[in-house]
Motif scaffolding. Structure first.
Motif, PDB file in Angstrom:
ATOM      1  N   GLY A   1     -65.719  -2.602 -66.001  1.00 54.21           N
ATOM      2  CA  GLY A   1     -65.057  -1.345 -65.677  1.00 54.21           C
ATOM      3  C   GLY A   1     -63.552  -1.421 -65.640  1.00 54.21           C
TER       4      GLY A   1
ATOM      5  N   ALA B   1     -63.336   2.185 -77.743  1.00 58.39           N
ATOM      6  CA  ALA B   1     -63.402   2.132 -76.274  1.00 58.39           C
ATOM      7  C   ALA B   1     -62.131   1.603 -75.626  1.00 58.39           C
TER       8      ALA B   1
ATOM      9  N   SER C   1     -57.657  10.728 -65.893  1.00 54.22           N
ATOM     10  CA  SER C   1     -58.605  11.134 -66.931  1.00 54.22           C
ATOM     11  C   SER C   1     -58.657  10.111 -68.060  1.00 54.22           C
TER      12      SER C   1
ATOM     13  N   ARG D   1     -57.929   6.913 -67.702  1.00 52.71           N
ATOM     14  CA  ARG D   1     -58.568   5.733 -67.110  1.00 52.71           C
ATOM     15  C   ARG D   1     -60.092   5.873 -67.087  1.00 52.71           C
ATOM     16  N   GLN D   2     -60.583   6.986 -66.596  1.00 51.55           N
ATOM     17  CA  GLN D   2     -62.034   7.167 -66.480  1.00 51.55           C
ATOM     18  C   GLN D   2     -62.705   7.236 -67.848  1.00 51.55           C
ATOM     19  N   SER D   3     -62.025   7.834 -68.816  1.00 55.29           N
ATOM     20  CA  SER D   3     -62.568   7.882 -70.179  1.00 55.29           C
ATOM     21  C   SER D   3     -62.718   6.482 -70.765  1.00 55.29           C
TER      22      SER D   3
ATOM     23  N   ILE E   1     -62.984   3.653 -69.034  1.00 49.51           N
ATOM     24  CA  ILE E   1     -64.003   2.919 -68.281  1.00 49.51           C
ATOM     25  C   ILE E   1     -65.394   3.263 -68.796  1.00 49.51           C
ATOM     26  N   SER E   2     -65.675   4.544 -68.978  1.00 46.14           N
ATOM     27  CA  SER E   2     -67.002   4.969 -69.454  1.00 46.14           C
ATOM     28  C   SER E   2     -67.272   4.460 -70.862  1.00 46.14           C
ATOM     29  N   ALA E   3     -66.295   4.638 -71.750  1.00 40.93           N
ATOM     30  CA  ALA E   3     -66.472   4.180 -73.137  1.00 40.93           C
ATOM     31  C   ALA E   3     -66.584   2.660 -73.197  1.00 40.93           C
TER      32      ALA E   3
ATOM     33  N   ARG F   1     -67.770   0.534 -70.908  1.00 45.14           N
ATOM     34  CA  ARG F   1     -69.078   0.059 -70.452  1.00 45.14           C
ATOM     35  C   ARG F   1     -70.149   0.296 -71.524  1.00 45.14           C
ATOM     36  N   ARG F   2     -70.079   1.433 -72.208  1.00 45.90           N
ATOM     37  CA  ARG F   2     -71.040   1.679 -73.297  1.00 45.90           C
ATOM     38  C   ARG F   2     -70.856   0.670 -74.421  1.00 45.90           C
ATOM     39  N   GLN F   3     -69.610   0.408 -74.781  1.00 48.18           N
ATOM     40  CA  GLN F   3     -69.337  -0.536 -75.861  1.00 48.18           C
ATOM     41  C   GLN F   3     -69.805  -1.935 -75.495  1.00 48.18           C
TER      42      GLN F   3
END
Length: 368
Positions: A292, A310, A334, A336-338, A340-342, A344-346
């Protein structure tokens, strides 16, 4: 095609007992993932042995036997052990080498060559090192049955420099899920009096292709004066200054730290910066994303292949681009959170189990 399912696969365990490196970390994780693979249906038919030269502590494996050499064998120089003793002692086995080099005399082998940086970034290595690796790469690429590498980028580089033909090279991406099993140790955060999310992590490495100098220039900016750059690894401030770099006062050096301490730093960091000019894979960005931690990287080498969309990319030669991206990640929630989410998926697409399975599907299909 004949298979080698009935033949013992001998891991070249020379890396146990050597100084820790990223390449050695990959080898350790692949052995551990293979041990887990054997326990399941996917590992049926695998008979694996780990051959260790040094009397060192190693993980306890449930399905891989371990051969420790006698005292007189351990007196043999590491190079002689690998090039002469190992192929003779394991002459009936298929030898799997995971750390760039392997015995030239043993054709029934596979070797993982992580990158071609002795060719593409020669200024990062001494002349004797370059000559030794180039000579071994030439023969390993011609004699060994499989050449594994860690990215499509590295495969193209190995072909480009004539190390091996494309049809012999198999890409096995690294995993990064090991970091999720590490209990974070925040002692470095406390010891350096770091403010969570107000510092940026990067490698303390003076090799030219690691390009850490661009970060030192970025952090000299007044706009980053209240943000700290934390460099982890062996290189010191004196090492950088000895090469002509100016180290700003907001740069901190951790020295060598444990995996748990690194995970602790990544967990609390505002971002990881990775400005390399070339990378065979680039494991730290994936490790950070899995935890994260947002990543800012250079769009070179294997980094676009590994990081995808990502991360934020910055021109590796433009300190202002790094400064602006760092400020965006640290100050815009915004963004930062984008990331973090991308991230973790990657990172979720890179597992050691998948890597071990891919490696051994290839090994089992090679004629004995």
């Amino acid at each position: 095609m004949k298979t080698i399912a009935s033949k013992t696969i001998a891991f070249n365990g020379k890396f146990f007992g050597a100084a820790p490196t990223g390449v050695h970390k990959v080898a350790e994780q692949l052995v551990a993932a293979t041990d887990a693979l054997i326990a399941g249906q996917a590992g049926s038919g695998l008979d694996c042995t780990l051959v260790v030269r040094d009397r060192v502590e190693i993980p306890r494996y449930r399905n891989i036997s371990c051969v420790r050499e006698s005292r007189w064998v351990r007196r043999i120089h590491r190079i002689a052990w690998e090039q002469c003793y190992l192929p003779l002692a394991r002459r009936r086995d298929f030898i799997l080498n995971l750390c760039n080099l392997g015995p030239l005399l043993h054709r029934d082998s596979a070797t993982m060559i992580h990158d071609a940086q002795v060719y593409s970034a020669p200024e990062s290595y001494s002349l004797p090192f370059r000559l030794w690796y180039k000579s071994l790469y030439f023969f390993i690429g011609k004699r060994h049955k499989i050449i594994f590498t860690v990215s499509e980028f590295s495969k193209a580089e190995l072909v480009r420099y004539g190390i091996a033909n494309a049809d012999k090279i198999v890409v096995v991406h690294n995993g990064c899920d090991h970091v999720l099993q590490v209990q974070p140790d925040a002692r470095q955060v406390a010891a350096l009096s770091l403010k969570p999310r107000r510092y940026v992590l990067a490698l303390a490495n003076t090799q030219k292709h690691k390009n850490v100098g661009i970060l030192l220039k970025a952090f000299a900016s007044a706009q980053l004066s209240d943000v700290e750059l934390v460099l982890f690894g062996n290189a010191t401030q004196a090492d950088f200054e000895g090469l002509g770099h100016v180290v700003p006062p907001n740069v901190r050096f951790t020295g060598r730290i444990s995996d748990a301490e690194l995970v602790g730093l990544m967990t609390h960091a505002g971002a990881l910066a990775f400005p390399s000019l070339t990378e065979g894979f680039g494991l730290p960005p994936l490790e950070a994303m899995a935890l994260g931690c947002p990543v800012i990287a250079a769009p070179l080498g294997a980094l676009p292949e590994v990081c995808g969309k990502a991360v934020l990319y910055a021109d590796p030669f433009d300190a202002d681009a790094w400064r602006m991206n760092i400020l965006a990640v640290l100050n815009d929630e915004s963004v930062r959170q984008s990331l973090i989410s991308a991230g973790r998926r990657q990172a979720g697409g890179f597992t050691w189990r998948q890597a071990a399975r891919s490696m051994f599907e290839t090994v089992k299909a090679v004629s004995g």
